[in-house]
Design a protein around this motif. Structure first.
Motif, PDB file in Angstrom:
ATOM      1  N   ARG A 154      87.055  41.603  64.940  1.00 43.18           N
ATOM      2  CA  ARG A 154      88.183  40.658  64.520  1.00 43.18           C
ATOM      3  C   ARG A 154      88.795  40.034  65.672  1.00 43.18           C
ATOM      4  N   HIS A 155      89.487  39.118  66.217  1.00 37.38           N
ATOM      5  CA  HIS A 155      89.716  38.851  67.930  1.00 37.38           C
ATOM      6  C   HIS A 155      90.087  37.513  67.936  1.00 37.38           C
ATOM      7  N   ARG A 156      91.262  36.779  68.867  1.00 34.33           N
ATOM      8  CA  ARG A 156      91.593  35.854  69.489  1.00 34.33           C
ATOM      9  C   ARG A 156      91.686  35.997  70.700  1.00 34.33           C
ATOM     10  N   TRP A 157      91.576  34.951  71.219  1.00 29.43           N
ATOM     11  CA  TRP A 157      91.523  34.431  72.186  1.00 29.43           C
ATOM     12  C   TRP A 157      92.871  33.872  73.160  1.00 29.43           C
ATOM     13  N   ARG A 158      93.477  34.257  74.306  1.00 31.83           N
ATOM     14  CA  ARG A 158      94.598  33.572  74.609  1.00 31.83           C
ATOM     15  C   ARG A 158      94.504  33.366  76.142  1.00 31.83           C
ATOM     16  N   ASN A 159      94.927  32.724  76.424  1.00 30.85           N
ATOM     17  CA  ASN A 159      95.461  32.259  78.163  1.00 30.85           C
ATOM     18  C   ASN A 159      96.958  31.938  78.539  1.00 30.85           C
ATOM     19  N   PRO A 160      97.561  33.241  79.527  1.00 26.43           N
ATOM     20  CA  PRO A 160      98.324  33.466  79.745  1.00 26.43           C
ATOM     21  C   PRO A 160      99.017  33.139  80.659  1.00 26.43           C
ATOM     22  N   GLY A 161      97.579  32.625  81.439  1.00 21.78           N
ATOM     23  CA  GLY A 161      98.348  31.902  83.006  1.00 21.78           C
ATOM     24  C   GLY A 161      98.166  30.430  83.193  1.00 21.78           C
ATOM     25  N   ASP A 162      98.856  29.318  83.890  1.00 17.56           N
ATOM     26  CA  ASP A 162      98.969  27.797  84.123  1.00 17.56           C
ATOM     27  C   ASP A 162      98.103  27.142  83.886  1.00 17.56           C
ATOM     28  N   VAL A 163      96.312  27.574  84.647  1.00 18.21           N
ATOM     29  CA  VAL A 163      95.646  26.769  84.498  1.00 18.21           C
ATOM     30  C   VAL A 163      94.144  27.360  83.510  1.00 18.21           C
ATOM     31  N   PRO A 164      93.437  26.014  82.923  1.00 16.91           N
ATOM     32  CA  PRO A 164      92.797  26.408  82.239  1.00 16.91           C
ATOM     33  C   PRO A 164      92.074  27.896  82.609  1.00 16.91           C
ATOM     34  N   ALA A 165      91.170  28.564  81.290  1.00 21.62           N
ATOM     35  CA  ALA A 165      89.846  29.502  81.181  1.00 21.62           C
ATOM     36  C   ALA A 165      88.364  28.828  81.173  1.00 21.62           C
ATOM     37  N   ARG A 166      88.344  29.474  81.719  1.00 23.96           N
ATOM     38  CA  ARG A 166      86.563  29.087  80.788  1.00 23.96           C
ATOM     39  C   ARG A 166      86.324  30.604  81.138  1.00 23.96           C
ATOM     40  N   LEU A 167      85.000  30.284  80.437  1.00 20.84           N
ATOM     41  CA  LEU A 167      83.553  31.017  79.644  1.00 20.84           C
ATOM     42  C   LEU A 167      82.142  30.818  79.422  1.00 20.84           C
ATOM     43  N   ALA A 168      81.470  31.558  79.819  1.00 20.85           N
ATOM     44  CA  ALA A 168      79.904  31.430  79.532  1.00 20.85           C
ATOM     45  C   ALA A 168      79.512  32.625  78.007  1.00 20.85           C
ATOM     46  N   LEU A 169      79.309  32.034  76.699  1.00 21.15           N
ATOM     47  CA  LEU A 169      78.889  33.041  75.761  1.00 21.15           C
ATOM     48  C   LEU A 169      77.448  32.157  75.125  1.00 21.15           C
ATOM     49  N   PHE A 170      76.990  33.403  74.953  1.00 20.55           N
ATOM     50  CA  PHE A 170      75.552  33.520  74.230  1.00 20.55           C
ATOM     51  C   PHE A 170      75.957  34.216  73.045  1.00 20.55           C
ATOM     52  N   VAL A 171      75.543  33.801  71.928  1.00 20.66           N
ATOM     53  CA  VAL A 171      76.254  34.098  70.913  1.00 20.66           C
ATOM     54  C   VAL A 171      74.865  34.038  69.704  1.00 20.66           C
ATOM     55  N   CYS A 172      74.491  35.625  69.082  1.00 18.92           N
ATOM     56  CA  CYS A 172      73.282  36.058  68.363  1.00 18.92           C
ATOM     57  C   CYS A 172      73.981  36.036  66.910  1.00 18.92           C
ATOM     58  N   GLY A 173      73.244  35.365  65.972  1.00 23.82           N
ATOM     59  CA  GLY A 173      73.567  35.308  64.738  1.00 23.82           C
ATOM     60  C   GLY A 173      73.175  37.415  64.274  1.00 23.82           C
ATOM     61  N   ALA A 174      74.222  37.676  63.064  1.00 26.61           N
ATOM     62  CA  ALA A 174      73.639  38.715  62.887  1.00 26.61           C
ATOM     63  C   ALA A 174      74.529  39.167  61.164  1.00 26.61           C
ATOM     64  N   HIS A 175      74.084  40.286  61.111  1.00 22.70           N
ATOM     65  CA  HIS A 175      74.589  40.448  59.808  1.00 22.70           C
ATOM     66  C   HIS A 175      75.979  41.509  59.808  1.00 22.70           C
ATOM     67  N   HIS A 176      76.594  41.136  59.222  1.00 17.34           N
ATOM     68  CA  HIS A 176      77.899  41.432  59.419  1.00 17.34           C
ATOM     69  C   HIS A 176      79.034  42.386  57.758  1.00 17.34           C
ATOM     70  N   ALA A 177      79.129  43.261  56.866  1.00 17.23           N
ATOM     71  CA  ALA A 177      79.549  43.288  55.769  1.00 17.23           C
ATOM     72  C   ALA A 177      80.454  43.549  55.252  1.00 17.23           C
ATOM     73  N   ASN A 178      81.129  42.768  56.169  1.00 14.73           N
ATOM     74  CA  ASN A 178      82.393  42.024  55.273  1.00 14.73           C
ATOM     75  C   ASN A 178      83.036  40.678  55.565  1.00 14.73           C
ATOM     76  N   VAL A 179      82.241  40.016  56.773  1.00 14.13           N
ATOM     77  CA  VAL A 179      81.899  38.233  56.829  1.00 14.13           C
ATOM     78  C   VAL A 179      80.826  37.777  55.572  1.00 14.13           C
ATOM     79  N   GLU A 180      81.664  36.904  55.441  1.00 13.84           N
ATOM     80  CA  GLU A 180      80.836  35.525  53.676  1.00 13.84           C
ATOM     81  C   GLU A 180      80.626  34.287  54.963  1.00 13.84           C
ATOM     82  N   ARG A 181      78.958  34.345  54.686  1.00  7.92           N
ATOM     83  CA  ARG A 181      79.401  32.558  55.621  1.00  7.92           C
ATOM     84  C   ARG A 181      79.536  32.010  55.250  1.00  7.92           C
ATOM     85  N   GLY A 182      80.984  30.687  56.046  1.00 11.73           N
ATOM     86  CA  GLY A 182      81.203  29.907  55.620  1.00 11.73           C
ATOM     87  C   GLY A 182      80.819  28.549  54.838  1.00 11.73           C
TER      88      GLY A 182
END
Length: 182
Positions: A154-182
């Motif tokens: 469980r998390h959130r992202w925040r940008n404390p700066g005064d310019v946009p921040a950019r991230l590259a993401l690679f995301v893989c599906g996984a089993h999670h006992a506490n998350v139900e598919r939306g």
């Protein structure tokens, strides 16, 4: 900002070939002002090769088990002012659902930005500064070149700066006992 995507594949004889070289425009949901989501590649199943380099089928922002996503995410500065929208609340939600299918179902309504996904995420900060906050309030500040391996927390992202921040993401599906598919 558009991102150049070069894709390879195989011809009929199995030889490596360039399939495409194009610019991919970011998706900018009205509901998340200043944010940009550039969906570069994804699939809902494990790929098999050789293939012709066509985009695999994928249906939702977060992948199912066995699926994957490759994207870039731009987070506006905390000081960014939302742009006025002529859309109603219902229309803004529909816009977000069209551009980022299923993403909103993971966001907590009573704690803005906080979410838990059934994925493992590999993230690299390319530009700017971001703060990654976990559910107990613990935070880490990340700068260009820093990486995160997000294990369904469980998390959130925040940008404390005064310019946009950019991230590259690679995301893989996984089993999670506490998350139900939306």
């Amino acid at each position: 900002m558009d991102v150049r995507r070069v894709v390879t594949g195989h011809d009929a004889s199995g030889k490596s070939v360039f399939v495409s070289d194009e610019q991919v425009a970011p998706r900018k949901p009205v509901l998340l002002p200043g944010s940009e989501f550039t969906m570069l590649w994804g699939g809902d199943e494990t790929p098999q090769f050789p293939d012709d380099g066509s985009m695999p089928n994928w249906h939702t922002y977060f992948p199912p088990v066995g699926g994957f996503r490759f994207s870039m995410f731009t987070l506006p500065p905390g000081t960014a002012e939302p742009e006025p929208s002529e859309l109603t609340g219902e229309e803004a939600v529909a816009d977000a659902e069209e551009k980022l299918p299923g993403l909103l179902s993971y966001l907590e309504r009573d704690d803005p930005g906080m979410h838990t996904t059934d994925t493992i995420d590999f993230e690299v900060v390319l530009e700017g500064t971001v703060i990654l906050e976990l559910d107990d309030g613990a935070e880490v500040t990340l700068n260009p070149g820093d990486t995160v391996v997000q294990n369904g927390t469980r998390h959130r992202w925040r940008n404390p700066g005064d310019v946009p921040a950019r991230l590259a993401l690679f995301v893989c599906g996984a089993h999670h006992a506490n998350v139900e598919r939306g």
